[in-house]
Write an enzyme that holds these catalytic residues in place. Structure first.
Site, PDB file in Angstrom:
ATOM      1  N   ASN A 104      -4.088   6.124  -1.054  1.00  0.00           N
ATOM      2  CA  ASN A 104      -3.330   6.505   0.145  1.00  0.00           C
ATOM      3  C   ASN A 104      -2.601   7.831  -0.002  1.00  0.00           C
ATOM      4  O   ASN A 104      -2.330   8.501   0.995  1.00  0.00           O
ATOM      5  CB  ASN A 104      -2.340   5.395   0.511  1.00  0.00           C
ATOM      6  CG  ASN A 104      -3.017   4.260   1.265  1.00  0.00           C
ATOM      7  OD1 ASN A 104      -4.037   4.469   1.919  1.00  0.00           O
ATOM      8  ND2 ASN A 104      -2.474   3.069   1.157  1.00  0.00           N
ATOM      9  N   SER A 111       0.819  -1.209   0.000  1.00  0.00           N
ATOM     10  CA  SER A 111       0.000   0.000   0.000  1.00  0.00           C
ATOM     11  C   SER A 111       0.853   1.259   0.000  1.00  0.00           C
ATOM     12  O   SER A 111       0.320   2.362  -0.134  1.00  0.00           O
ATOM     13  CB  SER A 111      -0.923   0.014   1.224  1.00  0.00           C
ATOM     14  OG  SER A 111      -0.167  -0.142   2.415  1.00  0.00           O
ATOM     15  N   HIS A 156      -3.235  -3.553  -5.647  1.00  0.00           N
ATOM     16  CA  HIS A 156      -3.525  -3.094  -4.293  1.00  0.00           C
ATOM     17  C   HIS A 156      -5.009  -3.238  -3.991  1.00  0.00           C
ATOM     18  O   HIS A 156      -5.840  -2.461  -4.465  1.00  0.00           O
ATOM     19  CB  HIS A 156      -3.085  -1.632  -4.115  1.00  0.00           C
ATOM     20  CG  HIS A 156      -3.328  -1.110  -2.742  1.00  0.00           C
ATOM     21  ND1 HIS A 156      -3.720   0.183  -2.493  1.00  0.00           N
ATOM     22  CD2 HIS A 156      -3.249  -1.719  -1.535  1.00  0.00           C
ATOM     23  CE1 HIS A 156      -3.876   0.359  -1.198  1.00  0.00           C
ATOM     24  NE2 HIS A 156      -3.591  -0.786  -0.594  1.00  0.00           N
ATOM     25  N   GLU A 184      -6.341  -1.134  -7.094  1.00  0.00           N
ATOM     26  CA  GLU A 184      -5.427  -0.275  -7.842  1.00  0.00           C
ATOM     27  C   GLU A 184      -4.433  -1.153  -8.605  1.00  0.00           C
ATOM     28  O   GLU A 184      -3.739  -1.991  -8.002  1.00  0.00           O
ATOM     29  CB  GLU A 184      -4.670   0.657  -6.888  1.00  0.00           C
ATOM     30  CG  GLU A 184      -5.554   1.719  -6.261  1.00  0.00           C
ATOM     31  CD  GLU A 184      -4.798   2.625  -5.306  1.00  0.00           C
ATOM     32  OE1 GLU A 184      -4.909   3.858  -5.436  1.00  0.00           O
ATOM     33  OE2 GLU A 184      -4.102   2.100  -4.410  1.00  0.00           O
TER      34      GLU A 184
END
Length: 295
Positions: A191, A120, A141, A153
């Site tokens: 993130n 991540s 991800h 992702e």
């Protein structure tokens, strides 16, 4: 373009078990590798518990459960995964650990197998050289809880081939997930935006801008978020968030990614959120109550 048919999942923790479950449920024979028989058993129990809850809530049938379980295998020897078309790594967020694993896998995996990391925060290119197959390395991800969250992702590096990306996107869609393409930079899309938001919430609490409850309620009712930042922090795990924030701060050297002092103190104290029973909220009561943080 060769389709992915068999999947190997490296690591059977929270994310690995979820990835293995959705892979098996989607019809892919899936082997989970853990470092001990005890951890294999723990992963199996976690998946079976999640499936049982799905049946209780009317989301799954017993036939769904049986089909998923039939597609699952567990192993401690990496060689048991050698016939996989896709390897998805979900081990600890330590680059050395991941790269050691990729190096070992490169010696036993088929030449056309794809390597994917569920990291991540680390960049995928940092693993590409160790993988021995930089053209067949990318990021996938997933989000927690994997069975419920639709997003994945897909992170392509400067060395990832078009075929590798295409096969990975097709696989994600076969899981019933929605792929989005993200640049190979620390944090990717979600993130990159989410970590500063959570750090700002903690800083606002430290500065007495508002209480835990009021900040959570403000972002729920004022911004339409499904949960407030402190509930989210507890759900993700404060140690996990702290580690991601540190990696991103090291990468970008921008203060918005720096973990605030309160977050560090809570991690040191073992207040890791829901998984430890106490974080910004105390989960020993129903409903959870706000923890005393000495602010």
């Amino acid at each position: 373009m060769k389709k992915i048919e068999r999947v190997g999942v490296l690591g059977g923790g929270l994310m690995g078990s979820g990835i293995a479950q959705v892979s098996a449920a989607s019809g892919f024979p899936t082997t989970v590798r853990e470092v001990s028989d005890a951890l294999c058993a723990k992963c199996r129990q976690s998946i079976e518990k999640t499936l049982a809850k799905g049946i209780e809530r009317g989301k799954l049938t017993d036939a769904d459960r049986q089909r998923t379980v039939a597609n699952l295998r567990f192993a401690t020897d990496l060689k048991e995964l050698a016939d996989s078309d896709l390897f998805i790594e979900a081990v600890v967020e330590e680059l050395d650990v991941k790269n050691s694993l990729w190096s070992q896998l490169d010696k036993i995996a088929r030449p056309d197998a794809i390597f994917a990391s569920n990291t991540s925060s680390l960049t995928i290119i940092a693993m590409a050289a160790a993988s021995g197959r930089p053209d067949r390395m990318l990021g996938l991800h997933f989000f927690n809880p994997v069975p419920m969250m639709k997003l994945v992702e897909v992170v392509r590096t400067i060395t990832t081939s078009d075929e590798t990306e295409g096969r990975a996107v097709d696989f994600v869609r076969a899981l019933g997930k929605e792929p989005i393409r993200a640049k190979d930079s620390s944090g990717f899309i979600v993130n990159l935006l989410l970590i500063p938001y959570m750090m700002d919430a903690i800083k606002a609490l430290e500065s007495n801008v508002g209480s835990v409850e009021d900040i959570d309620k403000g972002m729920q009712l004022g911004a339409g978020h499904p949960m407030g930042p402190f509930t989210l922090l507890d759900f993700v795990g404060l140690d996990t968030v702290y580690k991601i924030a540190e990696i991103m701060f090291t990468e970008y050297r921008e203060s918005r990614y720096a973990p605030p002092p309160l977050l560090k103190r809570m991690v040191v104290a073992g207040m890791l959120g829901k998984k430890s029973g106490k974080g910004f909220y105390d989960y020993s009561s129903t409903p959870p109550r706000v923890s005393k943080l000495g602010l």
